[in-house]
Design a protein around this motif. Structure first.
Motif, PDB file in Angstrom:
ATOM      1  N   LEU A 629      -0.120 -10.506  -1.663  1.00  0.00           N
ATOM      2  CA  LEU A 629      -1.351 -10.403  -0.885  1.00  0.00           C
ATOM      3  C   LEU A 629      -1.057 -10.325   0.606  1.00  0.00           C
ATOM      4  CD1 LEU A 629      -3.553 -12.988  -2.810  1.00  0.00           C
ATOM      5  CD2 LEU A 629      -3.244 -10.550  -3.233  1.00  0.00           C
ATOM      6  N   LEU A 630       0.018 -10.967   1.037  1.00  0.00           N
ATOM      7  CA  LEU A 630       0.376 -10.930   2.451  1.00  0.00           C
ATOM      8  C   LEU A 630       0.691  -9.518   2.915  1.00  0.00           C
ATOM      9  CD1 LEU A 630       1.166 -12.408   5.106  1.00  0.00           C
ATOM     10  CD2 LEU A 630       3.469 -12.637   4.167  1.00  0.00           C
ATOM     11  N   HIS A 631       1.388  -8.754   2.077  1.00  0.00           N
ATOM     12  CA  HIS A 631       1.815  -7.414   2.486  1.00  0.00           C
ATOM     13  C   HIS A 631       0.715  -6.369   2.340  1.00  0.00           C
ATOM     14  CE1 HIS A 631       6.033  -8.298   3.315  1.00  0.00           C
ATOM     15  NE2 HIS A 631       6.003  -9.125   2.288  1.00  0.00           N
ATOM     16  N   LEU A 632      -0.441  -6.748   1.835  1.00  0.00           N
ATOM     17  CA  LEU A 632      -1.564  -5.810   1.820  1.00  0.00           C
ATOM     18  C   LEU A 632      -1.960  -5.430   3.235  1.00  0.00           C
ATOM     19  CD1 LEU A 632      -3.929  -7.250  -0.956  1.00  0.00           C
ATOM     20  CD2 LEU A 632      -2.369  -5.300  -1.117  1.00  0.00           C
ATOM     21  N   ARG A 633      -1.818  -6.349   4.185  1.00  0.00           N
ATOM     22  CA  ARG A 633      -2.199  -6.062   5.565  1.00  0.00           C
ATOM     23  C   ARG A 633      -1.136  -5.261   6.301  1.00  0.00           C
ATOM     24  NH1 ARG A 633       0.378  -9.607   9.148  1.00  0.00           N
ATOM     25  NH2 ARG A 633       1.413 -11.392   8.177  1.00  0.00           N
ATOM     26  N   ARG A 634      -0.029  -4.991   5.663  1.00  0.00           N
ATOM     27  CA  ARG A 634       1.034  -4.192   6.274  1.00  0.00           C
ATOM     28  C   ARG A 634       1.168  -2.823   5.633  1.00  0.00           C
ATOM     29  NH1 ARG A 634       5.570  -9.048   6.348  1.00  0.00           N
ATOM     30  NH2 ARG A 634       4.610 -10.301   8.008  1.00  0.00           N
ATOM     31  N   GLY A 635       0.102  -2.356   5.042  1.00  0.00           N
ATOM     32  CA  GLY A 635       0.125  -1.045   4.409  1.00  0.00           C
ATOM     33  C   GLY A 635       0.321  -1.088   2.916  1.00  0.00           C
ATOM     34  N   GLY A 636       0.674  -2.267   2.367  1.00  0.00           N
ATOM     35  CA  GLY A 636       0.851  -2.405   0.933  1.00  0.00           C
ATOM     36  C   GLY A 636       2.211  -1.935   0.460  1.00  0.00           C
ATOM     37  N   GLU A 637       2.602  -2.380  -0.718  1.00  0.00           N
ATOM     38  CA  GLU A 637       3.867  -2.001  -1.338  1.00  0.00           C
ATOM     39  C   GLU A 637       3.601  -1.564  -2.773  1.00  0.00           C
ATOM     40  OE1 GLU A 637       6.692  -1.733   0.075  1.00  0.00           O
ATOM     41  OE2 GLU A 637       6.472  -2.866   1.936  1.00  0.00           O
ATOM     42  N   ILE A 638       4.370  -0.596  -3.248  1.00  0.00           N
ATOM     43  CA  ILE A 638       4.206  -0.120  -4.624  1.00  0.00           C
ATOM     44  C   ILE A 638       4.543  -1.230  -5.619  1.00  0.00           C
ATOM     45  CG2 ILE A 638       6.551   0.769  -4.855  1.00  0.00           C
ATOM     46  CD1 ILE A 638       3.338   2.386  -6.225  1.00  0.00           C
ATOM     47  N   VAL A 639       5.393  -2.168  -5.219  1.00  0.00           N
ATOM     48  CA  VAL A 639       5.729  -3.278  -6.110  1.00  0.00           C
ATOM     49  C   VAL A 639       4.496  -4.130  -6.395  1.00  0.00           C
ATOM     50  CG1 VAL A 639       6.428  -4.844  -4.240  1.00  0.00           C
ATOM     51  CG2 VAL A 639       7.411  -5.122  -6.518  1.00  0.00           C
ATOM     52  N   THR A 640       3.556  -4.194  -5.469  1.00  0.00           N
ATOM     53  CA  THR A 640       2.307  -4.922  -5.703  1.00  0.00           C
ATOM     54  C   THR A 640       1.453  -4.212  -6.735  1.00  0.00           C
ATOM     55  OG1 THR A 640       2.347  -5.772  -3.436  1.00  0.00           O
ATOM     56  CG2 THR A 640       0.244  -5.848  -4.597  1.00  0.00           C
ATOM     57  N   HIS A 641       1.438  -2.884  -6.718  1.00  0.00           N
ATOM     58  CA  HIS A 641       0.696  -2.131  -7.732  1.00  0.00           C
ATOM     59  C   HIS A 641       1.326  -2.335  -9.115  1.00  0.00           C
ATOM     60  CE1 HIS A 641      -1.735   0.444  -4.896  1.00  0.00           C
ATOM     61  NE2 HIS A 641      -0.867  -0.128  -4.088  1.00  0.00           N
ATOM     62  N   ILE A 642       2.653  -2.365  -9.160  1.00  0.00           N
ATOM     63  CA  ILE A 642       3.335  -2.624 -10.431  1.00  0.00           C
ATOM     64  C   ILE A 642       2.992  -4.024 -10.935  1.00  0.00           C
ATOM     65  CG2 ILE A 642       5.579  -2.804 -11.555  1.00  0.00           C
ATOM     66  CD1 ILE A 642       4.823   0.029 -10.772  1.00  0.00           C
ATOM     67  N   TRP A 643       2.954  -4.984 -10.032  1.00  0.00           N
ATOM     68  CA  TRP A 643       2.581  -6.357 -10.408  1.00  0.00           C
ATOM     69  C   TRP A 643       1.191  -6.400 -11.018  1.00  0.00           C
ATOM     70  CZ3 TRP A 643      -1.339  -8.810  -7.319  1.00  0.00           C
ATOM     71  CH2 TRP A 643      -1.679 -10.096  -7.751  1.00  0.00           C
ATOM     72  N   LEU A 644       0.243  -5.708 -10.399  1.00  0.00           N
ATOM     73  CA  LEU A 644      -1.126  -5.736 -10.890  1.00  0.00           C
ATOM     74  C   LEU A 644      -1.248  -5.049 -12.246  1.00  0.00           C
ATOM     75  CD1 LEU A 644      -3.678  -6.965  -9.786  1.00  0.00           C
ATOM     76  CD2 LEU A 644      -4.276  -4.761  -8.780  1.00  0.00           C
ATOM     77  N   LEU A 645      -0.545  -3.933 -12.420  1.00  0.00           N
ATOM     78  CA  LEU A 645      -0.568  -3.249 -13.716  1.00  0.00           C
ATOM     79  C   LEU A 645       0.022  -4.139 -14.805  1.00  0.00           C
ATOM     80  CD1 LEU A 645       0.513   0.344 -12.600  1.00  0.00           C
ATOM     81  CD2 LEU A 645      -1.698  -0.297 -13.575  1.00  0.00           C
ATOM     82  N   GLN A 646       1.116  -4.821 -14.501  1.00  0.00           N
ATOM     83  CA  GLN A 646       1.705  -5.728 -15.484  1.00  0.00           C
ATOM     84  C   GLN A 646       0.795  -6.918 -15.763  1.00  0.00           C
ATOM     85  OE1 GLN A 646       5.629  -6.288 -13.464  1.00  0.00           O
ATOM     86  NE2 GLN A 646       6.449  -5.726 -15.451  1.00  0.00           N
TER      87      GLN A 646
END
Length: 669
Positions: A629-646
Motif C-alpha cells: 500500500l505504501l508504494h501505491l503513492r509512488r506509481g505502484g508496482e506490478i508485484v502489488t498487482h500479482i499480490w492482489l491476484l493471488q
C-alpha cells in the motif's frame, strides 16, 4: 554601515509585507497540491523533482499557515469608528487559510503514517480553529465586511474538518464509503449486475468495486468484513472476464479504490454528507467573493489588502471549480451514478463516463529495471565527490542513474497470468499429495515449483539445478545468480536469426527482480540485499576490469567475457572483506554454470520465465501488506498487482479461510 542596515531593512520588509509574502507562498503550495496531488499514483519513481515539490508543499503548508495565523493574532484591534480598517481586511486571511489547508481532495495523506496519526489532526483542528475565531473576534466591527467572516469561516471549518475526518478514518472503515446498499442487500446487488451486464466496461468497474470491499479485511486495521462469502459470484471473476487484460484492469481499478481510501477524500466526498458539505462550502465561498467584489469594486487600488484578498479568493474558487470538475471524472462517480442509473439523464452521463474511463491512467503501468552488468560497466563513469563517498551516498547515486523503467506489454501480462495459473496448479498438486500422505518431490525452495513444471525433479537432478534454487534465506543470492545467467542467455539468443518469443519478457522480469532487490528491498522482506549486491558487483567489476582503459563497453561483450574466461576471483581481489552472508559464495561461477545448463535445455526461456514468475509470486505473497500500500503513492508496482491476484485467487478457492497473518502466508506449500 550598509551591512548594519541590512537586518533592519529585512525586518521592516517582514513587518510590512510578511503576511502578504507568506500568503503568496501558501497559494503556490495550494495550487501544487490541488493540481498535482492525484498524479502520484501515475508518476514513475524516477520523477524525484516533482515528488520533492509535492512533499515540501504538503509538509510546509501547515507550518506556513501557523506562522501567518501567529502574525495575525498580534495585529492591532480594529477601530470601530473607521469605515474600513487594515485590521478588518486582514481578518479575512484567517478563514481563507483554513480553506486552503482543507481543500486538497486529491492528497489528504502523503503516506500511510499520516493516517495512523490522523487522530492528532483533531488537536490541530481545534487549535487552528480557535486561533481563527480569536482573530475574527479581534477584527470584528459589526460592519458589512465583518459579516462576511461568517460564511468564510463556515467554509474553512467544513474543509479542514473533512480533511481531519478523512485522515482519522482511513484505516478504520468509518469514513462512510458510498452506496452502502451494495453491501447490505444481495438482491439489490444482483439486480445491478443484471442491468449493467450489457456493458462489459461498467461491469468490470462494479466487479472491481465489490472486490475492493472484499479485500478490506486483509488491509491493516480495517476491522470490519462484509458478508460476501455467500455471494462470491459477484465478487469473483467469471470465465467471461478471465483474459489477462480484464484481470489486470480489475486490479488497476481495485488498487485505485484502495489508493483513494488511503490518500484522498474520495470516501467522504462521494456520500450524501460529503455532497451537502461541498455544496455549502462552495456557496459560501462564491457568495462571499461576489459580495466582497461588489463592496470594493472601485477601491482595490486604494486598499492593497483588499486586492490581495480578492486574488486569494479567485485562486481558491478557481481550484475549487477544477476539483468539482474532477469529481465527475473518477471511478467513484461511476459507482455513485449506478445507484441512480434509472433517473432521467443519468444513464447517458454514466455511459459517457464509462467510455472515457478506459483512457484513465490509474497507475504508472511500468516496471523498474536494474541491470547489474550495466551498473558495473558505468560504475567508474559516474564519478562522485569525496563527501558523498564518505557518507556512503555514492552507491545510491550510481544505483539511481542505472535505473530505468519500461512499459508493460500485453504479451507480458498474458504470460504472467498463464505462468501464475501453472504455478497455482502445481502448488495444489503438491498440497493434495501431502494431504494424501504420498511421496512428493517438493523440497521447499524458491523457484522449485517452476522447475517441476518443466519436469526437472530436484532430488534426481541435484547436480544440474538443485544448487540454483534457494531457500528463503538465500532468496537475494538466487535473484543475482539467475539475473546474471539470464543476461548471458539473452545476449547469446539475440545473435540468432529467430530468437525465442519469451526472450525479451524473461529479461524484463530479470531486470525487474533486480530492481526490487536493489531499490525496493523492503518489498522483498530482505535485510541482506546491500551486502549481497556489494559483493556481487565487486566480483563482477574485478572480472570485467571496469575502468578507464577497459575494452568492455557493452553488456554483450561483458557476457561473452563471462562465458569464456575463468571466473575465479580470489579474496585478495575484493575491495572489502567477505562477510558471513557472502562467505564461500562464488556468484560468477554459479551464474556461468547455470547459464551453461540452461543453454542445454530446449525450453530454456520457458524455464527462465517460469522461475522468475515463481520468484515474483513468492515476493508478492511475502511482502507485508503495508509495503504494497505504501508504494501505491509512488506509481505502484506490478508485484502489488500479482499480490492482489493471488490474494483473490486464494479467497475464491477457499472463501471461508481466514488470513493467518497480515504479512502474508510464508508457507510455500
Amino acid at each position: 554601515m550598509k551591512i548594519q542596515l541590512l537586518p533592519k531593512m529585512l525586518k521592516d520588509v517582514w513587518d510590512d509585507w510578511g503576511i502578504e509574502l507568506l500568503i503568496a507562498v501558501s497559494c503556490g503550495m495550494h495550487m501544487v497540491l490541488t493540481l498535482f496531488g492525484s498524479s502520484r499514483r501515475r508518476m514513475q519513481a524516477r520523477k524525484v523533482s516533482l515528488r520533492f515539490i509535492m512533499w515540501s508543499a504538503y509538509l510546509l503548508s501547515t507550518y506556513v499557515a501557523t506562522v501567518i495565523i501567529g502574525k495575525l493574532t498580534v495585529i492591532p484591534v480594529s477601530d470601530y469608528e473607521e469605515e474600513v480598517t487594515d485590521s478588518e481586511l486582514r481578518g479575512f486571511i484567517a478563514p481563507l487559510l483554513l480553506v486552503q489547508l482543507g481543500s486538497h481532495d486529491a492528497i489528504t495523506a502523503y503516506s500511510i503514517e499520516d493516517n495512523r496519526l490522523g487522530v492528532r489532526q483533531i488537536v490541530s483542528l481545534v487549535a487552528q480553529s480557535s486561533s481563527v475565531v480569536w482573530i475574527l473576534l479581534r477584527c470584528w466591527t459589526y460592519s458589512a465586511i465583518s459579516y462576511l467572516y461568517l460564511p468564510l469561516a463556515l467554509a474553512g471549518f467544513i474543509k479542514y474538518g473533512e480533511t481531519t475526518w478523512a485522515l482519522s478514518t482511513a484505516l478504520t472503515g468509518k469514513s462512510g464509503v458510498t452506496i452502502s446498499e451494495l453491501r447490505q442487500d444481495p438482491k439489490y446487488l444482483s439486480e445491478i449486475f443484471k442491468n449493467v451486464g450489457d456493458d462489459p466496461d461498467l461491469e468490470l468497474i462494479l466487479r472491481a468495486y465489490c472486490r475492493f470491499y472484499f479485500v478490506k479485511p486483509h488491509i491493516d486495521r480495517w476491522l470490519y468484513k462484509p458478508l460476501y462469502e455467500s455471494n462470491l459470484k459477484w465478487y469473483s471473476i467469471d470465465e467471461h472476464h478471465k483474459n489477462p487484460e480484464d484481470m489486470f484492469r480489475i486490479t488497476d481499478l481495485e488498487l485505485g479504490f484502495i489508493y483513494d481510501v488511503l490518500y484522498t477524500k474520495a470516501p467522504i466526498i462521494y456520500t450524501w454528507t460529503g455532497f451537502v458539505f461541498r455544496l455549502v462550502s462552495t456557496l459560501c465561498l462564491v457568495s462571499s467573493s461576489v459580495v466582497f467584489a461588489c463592496l470594493f469594486r472601485d477601491s482595490f487600488v486604494f486598499y492593497i489588502n483588499a486586492g490581495v484578498i480578492f486574488v486569494v479568493l479567485g485562486v481558491i474558487i478557481t481550484l475549487e471549480a477544477y476539483q468539482i470538475y474532477m469529481l465527475f471524472l473518477s471511478d467513484w462517480a461511476i459507482i455513485t451514478l449506478i445507484e441512480h442509473r434509472n433517473k432521467p439523464g443519468v444513464k447517458r452521463l454514466l455511459n459517457a463516463l464509462v467510455r472515457r474511463s478506459r483512457k484513465w491512467k490509474r497507475w504508472s503501468n511500468t516496471m523498474g529495471q536494474f541491470n547489474l552488468i550495466r551498473y558495473c560497466l558505468d560504475y567508474d563513469r559516474l564519478r562522485c565527490g569525496r563527501f558523498l563517498k564518505f557518507k556512503g551516498l555514492d552507491i545510491e547515486i550510481r544505483k539511481y542513474f542505472c535505473t530505468n523503467s519500461v512499459g508493460i506489454p500485453s504479451a507480458l501480462k498474458e504470460m504472467m497470468i498463464d505462468e501464475m495459473a501453472k504455478l497455482n496448479n502445481k502448488k495444489q498438486e503438491v498440497k493434495r499429495l501431502k494431504k494424501e500422505k504420498k511421496k512428493s518431490s517438493y523440497i521447499g525452495r524458491i523457484g522449485e515449483f517452476a522447475l517441476n513444471i518443466h519436469n526437472i525433479i530436484l532430488p534426481e537432478s541435484a547436480e544440474s539445478f538443485n544448487w540454483c534454487v534457494g531457500a528463503v534465506a538465500d532468496f537475494d543470492k538466487s535473484i543475482v545468480v539467475w539475473h546474471l545467467a539470464t543476461e548471458i542467455c539473452y545476449h547469446s539468443e539475440t545473435g540468432k536469426q529467430h530468437p525465442h518469443p519469451k526472450t525479451e519478457m524473461g529479461r524484463i522480469l530479470s531486470n525487474y527482480m533486480m530492481y526490487l532487490l536493489i531499490m525496493r528491498s523492503d518489498m522483498l522482506s530482505i535485510t541482506t540485499s546491500d551486502i549481497v549486491f556489494l559483493h556481487a558487483s565487486q566480483q563482477l567489476r574485478v572480472v570485467l576490469k571496469t575502468g578507464k582503459y577497459t575494452l568492455i563497453r557493452d553488456e554483450k561483450t561483458a557476457c561473452e567475457e563471462l562465458k569464456t574466461r575463468n571466473l575465479a576471483v580470489g579474496p585478495e581481489s575484493a575491495e572489502t572483506e567477505p562477510t558471513m552472508v557472502t562467505k564461500d559464495w562464488d556468484v560468477l561461477g554459479d551464474a556461468k554454470m547455470l547459464s551453461e545448463k540452461l543453454s542445454q535445455n530446449e525450453n530454456a526461456w520457458d524455464l527462465i520465465c517460469s522461475v522468475w514468475m515463481d520468484m515474483l509470486c513468492f515476493a508478492a505473497t511475502n511482502c507485508g501488506t503495508n509495503r504494497h500500500l505504501l508504494h501505491l503513492r509512488r506509481g505502484g508496482e506490478i508485484v502489488t498487482h500479482i499480490w492482489l491476484l493471488q490474494r483473490h485467487n486464494r479467497d475464491e478457492e477457499h472463501p471461508s479461510s481466514k488470513d493467518k497473518s497480515l504479512m502474508g502466508d510464508t508457507n510455500r506449500a
